[in-house]
Scaffold this motif. Structure first.
Motif, PDB file in Angstrom:
ATOM      1  N   SER B  50      -4.490   1.397  12.939  1.00  0.00           N
ATOM      2  CA  SER B  50      -4.032   2.661  12.953  1.00  0.00           C
ATOM      3  C   SER B  50      -4.125   3.406  14.268  1.00  0.00           C
ATOM      4  CB  SER B  50      -4.687   3.508  11.589  1.00  0.00           C
ATOM      5  OG  SER B  50      -4.524   2.480  10.442  1.00  0.00           O
ATOM      6  N   GLN B  86      -0.606   5.284   6.777  1.00  0.00           N
ATOM      7  CA  GLN B  86      -1.505   4.451   5.852  1.00  0.00           C
ATOM      8  C   GLN B  86      -1.627   5.153   4.525  1.00  0.00           C
ATOM      9  OE1 GLN B  86      -5.113   3.169   7.431  1.00  0.00           O
ATOM     10  NE2 GLN B  86      -5.437   1.599   6.012  1.00  0.00           N
ATOM     11  N   ASP B 163       2.264   1.431   8.811  1.00  0.00           N
ATOM     12  CA  ASP B 163       0.775   1.336   8.645  1.00  0.00           C
ATOM     13  C   ASP B 163       0.427   0.962   7.080  1.00  0.00           C
ATOM     14  OD1 ASP B 163      -1.839   0.931   8.949  1.00  0.00           O
ATOM     15  OD2 ASP B 163      -2.109   3.027   9.949  1.00  0.00           O
ATOM     16  N   GLU B 164       0.369  -0.399   6.904  1.00  0.00           N
ATOM     17  CA  GLU B 164       0.341  -1.069   5.637  1.00  0.00           C
ATOM     18  C   GLU B 164       0.915  -0.264   4.575  1.00  0.00           C
ATOM     19  OE1 GLU B 164      -3.975  -1.408   4.602  1.00  0.00           O
ATOM     20  OE2 GLU B 164      -4.617  -1.444   6.764  1.00  0.00           O
TER      21      GLU B 164
HETATM   22 MG   LIG Z   1      -5.587   1.919   9.251  1.00  0.00          MG
END
Ligand SMILES: [Mg+2]
Ligand SMILES: Nc1ncnc2c1ncn2[C@@H]1O[C@H](COP(=O)(O)OP(=O)(O)OP(=O)(O)O)[C@@H](O)[C@H]1O
Lengths: 281, 278, 259
Positions: B50, B86, B163-164
């Motif tokens: 991140s 995220q 991010d994910e």
């Molecule tokens: Mg992260």
């Protein structure tokens, strides 16, 4: 990315050099410099005041020179007039807070703990609590006259409402799971009260107390302005009637100093209370 | 339409100050990403993925090394670069529709009418047509994440960082959105960087998979995925590449807890390594 | 749900106390167990209420008080929001102005009245200034809290989407701080009403207003009027409170039921 350290809001194109510089200045020095920065505005205002007086922008009856205010403050202090009036005001606060918060705590605990009491009393209390305290004063005057009883009653009224509300809310909002723990370990009623309810509700009890004192402070000055022959509020009424504005200024300053001291000491007690709570855990 | 950009990361280092101590989070990250390339990043929790995205998007200017986009140093944020954080980070006071509209707020290329149409299309893309006027508190975690994806996509940036993005989604929606992301990527030629914990996802979508290792965050290996698209998740080549990445991924001791867990296991079963090998 | 069911399902125990008190009040005055000059019978209060409500000058008083109250509230509220936002946004502004603000806030509100009335007279301008001061503090304080509490994550989103300064204020700061701003405005509304009545009590000799009328009732020992006036003052306060809660709930619907 933690939300816990919450900085001032980012501002596009903010100059960052200061933020980089600040951590390097020692903690104490930083605080000292902040205090100094905080004094800039009052000093500027004082300067402006002095300037306005020396250049006679405003009539002296409307804006007494700073040194006259200072002189009156000293004279009143040295003659003991200030101390005696202040003592009277503070004792009114003291008694009212004692009476008002006792009633408030009792009432708050009662309606917080008993469903029946809540059903019967809370609706009326809710309406009552929305009536501004100053609105009660005329009727209190009819029943109690304008003597000491009036002041104590009116100021106590002002204390009862926030103390009751905060106590009640504090008790009602105790997390269910804490009470369940108490149930699991088969606490007696007294144990639940002393070991769960009281500690869990303590912060809101105290915050109600603090609000109560601040409300008392508000109500005190009001009743002293309205009907009194002594006390710090009376000092101001008197000064205004004599067109001695320096006395009014002294009153404002003293009220400010008392207000700040009250606030600071309450905060201090609160932080002690909290650290004590943490230590106890 | 977005034209894709070359992203050059050279010798990137990043530290955070934690209680007066300097904690090295990224160390000597170098990576060159071609225009229109799809790069997946995998790595254990806390290895700085991140943080890397945060540097690329331009939210952090306190680092060493170089970050170049088409040869220009990245300074601050730009609408040319988009990100799906995220956490969904929706504005709770805006509806789904309005939140997606934030993506186009400062877009000067589209007319108001086109913006409205584009927002509608993206609401449909992430399958939230019935929730267009719902507030974030009314959405599940996965739905919120889909709104965040739509908000980032709607602007069609040159470089999109994810991010994910599919972490909170069910398997079905995840597969569908992976397809859609790939479709948009092929159609628009956007440069995409996808951080994920799901190795299969990384291999399925990436031209390359970057494996990172923690403490400090470094690039451990870069695995090329020379498979043609649409990729078949059960083909032998796919599985082999997935295994390869997984192997890299697996022998970095992960977080402290996992490290402890491993030690505990070793203590309990002294012959665990033989068992593993078997 | 039918009306009958609504009535049946309601917890009527709360009505017992007011009804009981009313009954006691009625009985003790009807049998003259108390000095009815002091404890006036309820029916006389109703009668006075009727006389006053149908009287144009009373309506005028109420309107005068409400106008004063709301003008002061709006002025103080706007000033409070501006100061609160400025304090929350700029560290330096906060360092320079914050300490003075926090000190002045501790000066009990009514202490300002003698000063203000010396400077501005006892007319509407003095009263409105005083009322706006009373609304100003809670609004400024809560706005500051709200702006300070805006999360870094949200600010990063705004930066990614290239918000301008104006957009930062209107699309992030004000909405994100709106729960606290509304709390401040709610408190400000309550304080403004206290200040309105208080100022009218204390500056009795000038202008008209609900407070003036009630205090005149005291001078004339007109207890019916005082009781009635007190009720009106109370219900206006309760009404404001109710309206403010409704507006708050409306505007903060996006928070779900966490409020
Ligand atoms: Mg992260
Ligand atoms: N603002 C910050 N201040 C201090 N340390 C930070 C900050 N942000 C991240 N870190 C630290 O940097 C390291 C990397 O964090 P990062 O969020 O980049 O990890 P990640 O690879 O994204 O992990 P995950 O897979 O769990 O999301 C962590 O050790 C974290 O504690």
């Amino acid at each position: 990315m933690s939300d816990i350290t919450r900085p001032a809001v980012y501002w596009p194109n903010n100059s960052k050099w200061l933020q980089h510089l600040l951590p390097y200045v020692g903690g104490f020095a930083t605080r000292l410099s902040y205090a100094a920065v905080g004094l800039l505005l009052p000093l500027a205002l004082l300067g402006l005041w002095q300037f306005a007086v020396t250049h006679e922008w405003i009539a002296i009856q409307l804006l007494p020179p700073p040194e006259l205010v200072w002189q009156s403050l000293r004279e009143l202090w040295e003659s003991g007039d200030l101390a005696s009036n202040l003592a009277i005001s503070l004792s009114r606060i003291g008694w009212s807070v004692l009476i008002g918060s006792s009633i408030g705590w009792l009432l708050g605990f009662w309606i917080g703990l008993s469903n029946t009491a809540r059903a019967y009393l809370y609706p009326s209390f809710e309406v009552f609590s929305q009536f501004p305290v100053v609105g009660w004063v005329p009727i209190l005057i009819i029943f109690l006259g304008i003597d000491e009883a009036l002041k104590i009653a009116a100021i106590s009224f002002a204390v009862v409402v926030p103390v009751t509300v905060a106590t009640y809310k504090g008790i009602v909002n105790i997390p269910r799971n804490l009470l369940e723990v108490a149930q699991v370990y088969r606490f007696t009623r007294i144990q639940i009260l002393l070991r769960v309810v009281l500690p869990a509700a303590l912060p809101s009890l105290f915050s109600g107390f603090r609000q109560g004192i601040m409300q008392a402070w508000l109500a005190l000055v009001f009743v002293e302005l309205l009907a009194s022959s002594e006390g710090i509020g009376y000092l101001m009424v008197w000064g205004r009637q004599l067109m001695q504005l320096d006395l009014v200024f002294v009153g404002v300053i003293v009220i400010g100093i008392v207000g700040v001291s009250l606030d600071l000491s309450l905060r201090w007690i609160e932080s002690r209370l909290q650290s004590w709570r943490h230590a106890a855990h | 339409m977005a034209h894709a950009a070359t992203l050059e990361i050279k010798g990137l280092n990043k530290q955070y100050q934690v209680r007066g101590e300097s904690l090295s989070v990224l160390e000597d990250i170098s990576l060159s990403i071609k225009p229109g390339e799809f790069v997946s990043i995998v790595g254990s929790s806390g290895c700085g993925k991140s943080t890397l995205l945060k540097l690329i998007i331009g939210l952090e200017d306190d680092f060493q090394g170089e970050l170049l986009l088409d040869g220009n140093r990245i300074v601050g944020t730009s609408l040319e670069r988009g990100i799906v954080f995220q956490e969904h980070r929706l504005f709770p006071w805006l509806t789904v529709e309005q939140n997606i509209g934030i993506g186009l707020l400062n877009n000067t290329k589209l007319s108001e009418e086109e913006k409205r149409k584009s927002v509608q299309e993206h609401i449909e893309l992430v399958g939230l047509k019935d929730f267009a006027s719902a507030y974030p508190y009314q959405l599940s975690g996965g739905m919120s994440q889909r709104v965040a994806i739509a908000r980032a996509l709607v602007n069609r940036p040159e470089v999109l960082l994810l991010d994910e993005p599919f972490g909170a989604l069910d398997a079905f929606t995840r597969a569908y959105l992976q397809q859609e992301l790939q479709r948009i990527w092929e159609k628009e030629g956007i440069t995409m960087i996808l951080v994920t914990h799901d190795v299969e996802e990384a291999v399925y979508l990436g031209d390359r998979v970057v494996v990172m290792q923690p403490r400090p965050g470094r690039i451990k290996r870069i695995v090329d995925i020379p498979l043609p698209r649409e990729r078949n998740r059960s083909s032998a080549e796919f599985v082999a590449l997935k295994e390869e990445v997984l192997r890299e991924f697996a022998d970095t001791p992960v977080t402290e807890t996992e490290l402890v867990a491993e030690l505990v296991v070793e203590e309990a079963y002294p012959n665990i390594h033989e068992l593993k090998a078997a | 749900m039918s009306l009958i069911q609504t009535i049946r399902n309601r917890d009527w125990r709360g009505a017992a106390l007011p009804i009981g008190l009313l009954a006691v009040w009625y009985i003790v005055t009807a049998f003259e167990w108390v000095n009815t000059k002091l404890v006036v019978p309820p029916e006389k209060v109703v009668q006075v209420a009727y006389n006053y409500v149908t009287h144009a000058s009373f309506i005028g008083d109420v309107i005068a008080s409400l106008t004063r109250d709301l003008s002061g509230f709006v002025l103080g509220g706007v000033a409070g929001i501006l100061l609160g936002v400025a304090l929350g946004l700029s560290r330096w502004f906060e360092r320079i102005v914050g300490p003075s603000f926090n000190t002045l806030k501790q000066i009990s509100l009514f202490a300002w009245l003698p000063l203000i009335s010396t400077w501005l007279g006892t007319g509407d301008s003095a009263k409105i200034l005083f009322i706006s001061l009373s609304a100003f503090y809670p609004v400024a304080l809560n706005t500051f809290d709200g702006v300070r509490g805006i999360s870094k994550a949200q600010i990063e989103v705004a930066r990614v989407y290239g918000f301008t300064r104006w957009q930062m204020v209107t699309r992030l700061i004000l909405p994100a701080a709106s729960p606290q701003i509304l709390t401040g405005l709610h408190l400000g509304l309550i304080y403004a009403w206290v200040a309105t009545i208080g100022a009218e009590f204390l500056l009795i000799r000038s202008g008209s207003g609900l407070g003036n009328t009630v205090i005149q009732g005291r001078d004339a020992f007109n207890v019916e009027l005082i009781v009635f006036g007190m009720l009106v003052i109370g219900f206006v306060g309760a009404f404001f409170n109710h309206i403010a809660s409704r507006i708050e709930a409306r505007l903060l619907a996006w928070r779900g039921d966490q409020a």
